[in-house]
Design a protein around this motif. Structure first.
Motif, PDB file in Angstrom:
ATOM      1  N   SER B   4       0.804  -1.213   0.000  1.00  0.00           N
ATOM      2  CA  SER B   4       0.000   0.000   0.000  1.00  0.00           C
ATOM      3  C   SER B   4       0.842   1.269   0.000  1.00  0.00           C
ATOM      4  O   SER B   4       0.293   2.357   0.039  1.00  0.00           O
ATOM      5  N   GLY B  52       1.078   6.449  -2.333  1.00  0.00           N
ATOM      6  CA  GLY B  52       0.220   5.302  -2.490  1.00  0.00           C
ATOM      7  C   GLY B  52      -1.084   5.694  -3.129  1.00  0.00           C
ATOM      8  O   GLY B  52      -1.459   6.869  -3.148  1.00  0.00           O
ATOM      9  N   SER B  53      -1.763   4.702  -3.663  1.00  0.00           N
ATOM     10  CA  SER B  53      -3.043   4.903  -4.310  1.00  0.00           C
ATOM     11  C   SER B  53      -3.883   3.667  -4.030  1.00  0.00           C
ATOM     12  O   SER B  53      -3.450   2.547  -4.297  1.00  0.00           O
ATOM     13  N   GLU B  54      -5.051   3.882  -3.445  1.00  0.00           N
ATOM     14  CA  GLU B  54      -5.927   2.752  -3.122  1.00  0.00           C
ATOM     15  C   GLU B  54      -7.149   2.786  -4.028  1.00  0.00           C
ATOM     16  O   GLU B  54      -7.824   3.820  -4.141  1.00  0.00           O
ATOM     17  N   ASP B  55      -7.432   1.666  -4.684  1.00  0.00           N
ATOM     18  CA  ASP B  55      -8.600   1.575  -5.560  1.00  0.00           C
ATOM     19  C   ASP B  55      -9.849   1.373  -4.707  1.00  0.00           C
ATOM     20  O   ASP B  55      -9.973   0.377  -4.005  1.00  0.00           O
ATOM     21  N   LYS B  61     -10.366   6.621  -6.419  1.00  0.00           N
ATOM     22  CA  LYS B  61      -9.127   6.246  -5.744  1.00  0.00           C
ATOM     23  C   LYS B  61      -8.833   7.189  -4.594  1.00  0.00           C
ATOM     24  O   LYS B  61      -9.125   8.387  -4.669  1.00  0.00           O
ATOM     25  N   ASN B  63      -5.599   8.741  -2.644  1.00  0.00           N
ATOM     26  CA  ASN B  63      -4.192   8.933  -2.961  1.00  0.00           C
ATOM     27  C   ASN B  63      -3.505   9.743  -1.868  1.00  0.00           C
ATOM     28  O   ASN B  63      -4.140  10.576  -1.226  1.00  0.00           O
TER      29      ASN B  63
ATOM     30  N   SER C 295     -13.538   2.558   2.422  1.00  0.00           N
ATOM     31  CA  SER C 295     -12.904   1.239   2.418  1.00  0.00           C
ATOM     32  C   SER C 295     -12.407   1.008   3.833  1.00  0.00           C
ATOM     33  O   SER C 295     -12.600   1.856   4.712  1.00  0.00           O
ATOM     34  N   ARG C 297      -9.434   1.206   4.679  1.00  0.00           N
ATOM     35  CA  ARG C 297      -8.289   2.091   4.888  1.00  0.00           C
ATOM     36  C   ARG C 297      -8.622   3.565   4.734  1.00  0.00           C
ATOM     37  O   ARG C 297      -7.810   4.413   5.117  1.00  0.00           O
ATOM     38  N   THR C 298      -9.796   3.884   4.153  1.00  0.00           N
ATOM     39  CA  THR C 298     -10.088   5.285   3.839  1.00  0.00           C
ATOM     40  C   THR C 298     -11.452   5.699   4.369  1.00  0.00           C
ATOM     41  O   THR C 298     -12.458   5.034   4.099  1.00  0.00           O
ATOM     42  N   HIS C 328      -6.721   8.532   5.626  1.00  0.00           N
ATOM     43  CA  HIS C 328      -6.259   7.385   4.833  1.00  0.00           C
ATOM     44  C   HIS C 328      -5.109   6.717   5.572  1.00  0.00           C
ATOM     45  O   HIS C 328      -4.190   7.390   6.024  1.00  0.00           O
ATOM     46  N   PHE C 330      -2.081   3.600   5.565  1.00  0.00           N
ATOM     47  CA  PHE C 330      -1.297   2.763   4.636  1.00  0.00           C
ATOM     48  C   PHE C 330      -0.298   1.933   5.417  1.00  0.00           C
ATOM     49  O   PHE C 330      -0.213   2.057   6.639  1.00  0.00           O
TER      50      PHE C 330
END
Lengths: 330, 330, 330
Positions: B4, B52-55, B61, B63, C295, C297-298, C328, C330
């Motif tokens: 991540s 990092g970038s989370e889908d 996303k 970021n 999510s 994480r976010t 967010h 990570f």
């Protein structure tokens, strides 16, 4: 980008005491990684860093190293103090930050790196060259040399049958209309074959064109008998401080591997300032430490250092350190 | 958690000289990453960062980007100086630190990021927009704009057939009982199609409600003929400093790819202050640099910059830079 | 070395306003991660860190944690201010930096870590214990306890059927010829079973042997009914500041999971200083916040806090915070 950079580090913390006696007055301080000793760790300074090496083909490589130092008892960073201006700045990489190339010709680095003098200075040190236990810690005048002056170009040779050499030039970058720039130069030659190793190193420090040049020389040697390893070191300092013409300093010690996971090491160090006016100043001390390996990466340790400076016409100044700690590398 | 976050960076170090002539007096300084030029590197400022970038699904996303800048010759960090209060604080991420979301609507960021003005400012710069070689380096008044004021909200559009736009608002957070808060706003519009690219950007800076608003405008364009790439830039500054009504500034240059691994780039820049009282001030300079790729990640470079300011009624102030260096990315 | 260290972090940024009313004068500041509230983030302080755990066999582990805190609106680092000397130093790991061992006996840490008092202090807090929304944020006197004094030895027990305990001792390291060293001690006991949890914690702070010892006690409890979770906290502070004999403080709140991805939480806090000379001082406030999970994480969040201090013989001092943000990890 994970494959092009490695994250690594070391955390070293101890609980201990430092007793200092100045002008006959004793003061004992207890704590974790005491500033009076070495805040950064008992054996080694705590650090974390980024490093990488890129294969450019034909044996050529591009390399970099970025390394921060810190005191784990507070999280406080090692900063950068310019040896030329004395200015302290907030450093993110307080220990090393360089980029360079290596190949058949040896290695070139640009930036801030250990001086060649520093690279071999500890090679003859007893008590694991530990920050707080090594016999010379509170005894040698040469401990205040500049170990990473920055603004530097560095070159080391490849190994020729165990023989290596390195040189470094640090630019003062402080030229003015009336004085030339300062500079720090350093060299080493090291040789190792079988159980024998020796290293000779030399460093000069000139803060600016208006100041005298301090000169540091050191010779270290070791011989591994198997049962014990013998360690010896000799140092000479010239023109470093006012009123001291030169200082000769010595250290003898041995490493004793008790078991495959436990090693004892200790030694004795002494130093004498040849003073221009007044009586000569003598310092001496011993240090001994035990290192127990819980794994390749994790050690427990304990040790003591007892040192004194003979102050002419007054009672001795003394330092006594006890500590037990843990060192973990990652 | 390795998947991540990506660790990345750039280390750029050179050996060179800076000669400055002020009031007819010359002083030349030699060193590694000279503070008088750009301590952070010759081509680019050295840095390391986490991103990092989370889908999140549906094209959305999350970021983030955290980026520190440093001078590899000392390990010293880029700090944060508030454009509103002038206070300098010890920054761990001196370049960027933001979190945000992106998707079909474009991208939103919160924190500290480059202003849209900065994002395109270098797009017309010759000599690889290098810190120490670019023609405008010692010539343009607009170089002192705030490139990352912090306390900001940022938005950029998606690309519409090569056309993109961005806007940012930075909060002064310095409102008092008698003055309103300062603010910095910035915008850009950029277009690229085939060999042609152009960008228009605008930034306003108001330190607090009690101060005037400085205004920066810049237009950059480039055209890639294959054999050479043509570069042009125009800038205008208004109300930035006392006694200068406005400044017009220009730069022309070209990139010349000599081989697949070696490129030459150079250009000429000039700038004129329309002074309220007294004579106008003119500045001009050229810069040229060569860039050799040892690999995609590692470059050697060399270059020169020669600039001067015509001081009314006195001799010119001059700056001349020579340097050779290495840039490595990871 | 990638397998022996994990890089992790959290970035939390909001846009919001803080209105403060002092002596009847109101001032509202707008911005991103406002210093007047918590610059480090709305829900949590932004951070990044390195951690690792090495298996030494037989259940024994070597562990370390190195964690920096920062304000993403500026990139500025959390520094280290010694509770004993008041000196602020540039920290690279402003939140945590420790190394230690864990096993069947529990866990030992050396360095800088959260005090056991801090570890459970937020366990009864409403509004997600958020930096800027939690009801007690602008109300409780105990918020100024030392949460990570450093120079510390820490021990926590293993869990005995849901019961755990921890203790910490921080060395002042500031003994002088005339005063003994300061010290900070902290303890906690926590219990959790099914829907019920409770924690009792205690901390004492003595800056040096010449100063009085401040004492902090807190009791937190929660009960999860499924539909809502009930939260309660009681705190007592003694001898922390001059002219205040003791302070009793309270907080009631509840978490309400509206959907699987959206939770509301809010509560009310109050505090009363028993003043030695003059009238007692009362503070009260409420905070409420909503947390939406994009999510695991976010998160997006929004909230409000409204607090006041009744100043004897004058108008109330008030604070009102509104904010929306993103967190967010990570």
């Amino acid at each position: 980008a994970q494959s092009s950079v490695t994250l690594y580090g070391l955390v070293d913390a101890y609980v201990g005491s430092v007793k200092t006696t100045t002008a006959g007055q004793s003061l004992t301080t207890y704590g974790v990684n005491l500033p009076a000793a070495s805040g950064g760790g008992g054996l080694n300074t705590s650090r974390f860093g980024l490093k990488g090496s890129e294969d450019l083909g034909g044996g050529l490589k591009a390399n970099f190293l970025l390394e921060a130092g810190f005191d784990p008892s507070t999280g406080v960073a090692n900063n950068y103090t310019s040896p030329y201006t004395g200015t302290t700045s907030n450093a993110i990489f307080g220990r090393n930050s360089w980029v360079g190339l290596s190949g058949g010709f040896g290695e070139v680095k640009l930036g801030k790196m250990w001086t060649p003098f520093d690279e071999v200075k500890g090679s003859g040190a007893a008590a694991f060259d530990a920050n707080i236990f090594a016999p010379a810690t509170f005894v040698w005048r040469s401990n205040t040399y500049q170990d990473r002056p920055g603004n530097a170009v560095y070159y080391s040779t490849p190994s020729f049958a165990g023989l290596t050499a390195a040189a470094m030039y640090s630019f003062g970058e402080n030229k003015t209309a009336t004085t030339s720039a300062g500079k720090i130069t350093a060299f080493n030659v090291a040789y190792a074959t079988g159980p024998f190793a020796a290293a000779l190193s030399y460093q000069t420090e000139k803060v600016s064109g208006a100041f005298e040049t301090a000169k540091f020389l050191q010779f270290n040697t070791s011989y591994d008998l198997g049962v014990v390893k013998l360690l010896g070191a000799y140092g000479r300092v010239k023109d470093q401080v006012a009123n001291v013409d030169k200082t000769n300093e010595y250290q003898l010690g041995l490493d004793f591997p008790v078991t495959s996971t436990f090693t004892l090491s200790g030694g004795y160090a002494w130093s004498k300032d040849d003073v221009v006016a007044g009586s000569d100043i003598k310092r001496k001390g011993f240090g001994i430490a035990g290192l127990y390996a819980l794994s390749k990466r994790t050690n427990l340790y304990a040790g003591v250092n007892d040192s004194k400076t003979e102050v002419p016409g007054a009672s001795d100044d003394k330092t006594r350190v006890f500590a037990v700690g843990v060192r973990h590398t990652f």
